[in-house]
Design an enzyme around this catalytic site. Structure first.
Site, PDB file in Angstrom:
ATOM      1  N   ALA A 240      61.832  34.678  12.014  1.00 45.81           N
ATOM      2  CA  ALA A 240      61.577  35.675  10.970  1.00 45.81           C
ATOM      3  C   ALA A 240      62.449  35.392   9.757  1.00 45.81           C
ATOM      4  O   ALA A 240      63.571  34.918   9.890  1.00 45.81           O
ATOM      5  CB  ALA A 240      61.879  37.080  11.485  1.00 45.81           C
ATOM      6  N   ASP A 241      61.879  35.692   8.616  1.00 48.23           N
ATOM      7  CA  ASP A 241      62.665  35.654   7.376  1.00 48.23           C
ATOM      8  C   ASP A 241      63.103  37.044   6.966  1.00 48.23           C
ATOM      9  O   ASP A 241      64.111  37.211   6.282  1.00 48.23           O
ATOM     10  CB  ASP A 241      61.862  34.992   6.260  1.00 48.23           C
ATOM     11  CG  ASP A 241      61.752  33.505   6.526  1.00 48.23           C
ATOM     12  OD1 ASP A 241      60.898  33.107   7.343  1.00 48.23           O
ATOM     13  OD2 ASP A 241      62.571  32.745   5.977  1.00 48.23           O
TER      14      ASP A 241
END
Ligand code: MRU
Length: 353
Positions: A240-241
């Protein structure tokens, strides 16, 4: 063999130039915040945690050389602001900047410039160890959670982009879960997507898997649904960013379609990310700024044109997976949470952004 994307010792920072992988292993010296900004922007270094760590370490290098003179706080503020603007979607750099600035301001009340520089440098140097420790916990929690659904069998995982040692200070997040399963002797195989247009899967994840002897098979992004139907995939695990309050998750473009496909095939879909990738200040994924990258990433490979000249291009680097599709859970260093549990689990543990 453990791959090192970041080499740091007091006053010296080198990064593995990921633009040249897998064919060339070249470390480049980062002398300044501006060098780090350019390396992050051009994606010589990439992956949400690695971006934050390299950004902050470049500041440590400059501070050790006395940058900021009698007013280090202003230098730190301006440097962090610049670094945060390099890539907008991953929250890790912004979070580190916020926490570091708060720390520096507090320290400046009772320390002189030299002492302040020293304590900020130590804070930054601790990031390396914290990240590796958090990743190992993520790997362990994720592996146990996945194995709890299949008590005796070996598992087959599908992953996307690169979330391993190259994207972090070491071990990795989603690929850390894969690594933990492999260490436990319970990984049958990991399928990694090519991850167009930048090919983090075929260039970087495949490189890590081969280097470490992890059984892995490369597929194109367009083979993912078929792979889910035919290859007995136990779980899809991605990084995930930015994970926001309701669990919506921005990650490498293509993640969303994997989640839709996983749901269709009844395969649990997991996001693996440290709490530093979570942003409770945003309520839903609609509020996440998505970075749009240059058209050349689609129209050429290593400078060789592959698309019809003149074609218009849309190249968003990330997409947002709605929380309803994250059916396995969000794996953090604090445990595995359903999207609906995330906010309560992290409240009080994260600084406000
Ligand atoms: C541990 S890395 C998690 C994410 O940053 C990763 O999945 C990803 O989307 C990386 O994108 P990138 O554009 O290569 O920086």
């Amino acid at each position: 063999m453990t791959l090192e994307s970041i080499r740091y010792r007091a006053g010296s920072l080198q990064i593995l130039n990921q633009l040249l992988l897998p064919h060339q292993t070249t470390y480049e010296e980062i002398h300044s915040v501006q060098d780090a900004y350019e390396a992050i922007k051009s994606m010589k270094v990439r992956g949400a945690p690695a971006i934050a760590i390299v950004g902050c370490l470049s500041l440590a290098v400059e501070l050790r050389a006395g940058a900021g003179g009698d007013d280090p706080v202003t230098f730190i503020r301006e440097s962090l602001c610049h670094l945060t603007s390099a890539r907008p979607t991953a929250v890790n750099m912004g979070r580190a900047a916020r926490e570091l600035m708060e720390f520096a301001e507090n320290e400046s009340m009772e320390k002189n410039s030299e002492q302040l520089r020293e304590s900020v440098i130590s804070w930054i140097e601790d990031m390396l160890e914290r990240d590796v420790n958090d990743n190992k916990k993520i790997g362990n929690y994720g592996a146990q959670h996945i194995l709890s659904g299949v008590p005796r069998d070996s598992v087959t995982i599908l992953t996307h982009c690169n979330t391993g040692s190259l994207a972090t200070a070491g071990y990795g997040t989603a690929l850390g879960v894969v690594r933990s399963l492999h260490t436990l002797g319970r990984l049958k195989r990991v399928y990694c997507t090519e991850t167009r247009p930048y090919n983090q899967g075929s260039r970087l994840t495949a490189y890590e898997a081969v280097a470490e002897g992890i059984p892995a098979t490369l597929i194109t992004d367009s083979m993912a649904a078929l792979t889910m139907r035919e290859m007995n995939i136990t779980a899809v695990v991605v990084g995930a960013d930015r994970v926001v309050a309701n669990g919506d998750t921005a990650n490498k473009v293509g993640t969303y379609q994997l989640a839709i496909s996983a749901k269709h095939h009844g395969i649990p879909f997991y996001v693996a990310a440290p709490s530093t990738s979570c942003d409770l200040s945003l309520e839903s994924g609609r509020d996440i700024i998505i970075e749009v990258r240059p058209p050349e990433e689609l129209t050429s490979i290593n400078g060789i044109p592959i698309a019809a000249p003149g074609i218009e291009v849309w190249n968003p680097a990330f997409d947002v997976t709605p929380h309803q599709l994250i059916t396995g859970g969000i794996i953090t260093e604090l445990g595995v949470f359903l999207p609906s549990e995330l906010q309560a689990a992290l409240t009080g543990r994260l600084t406000a952004l």
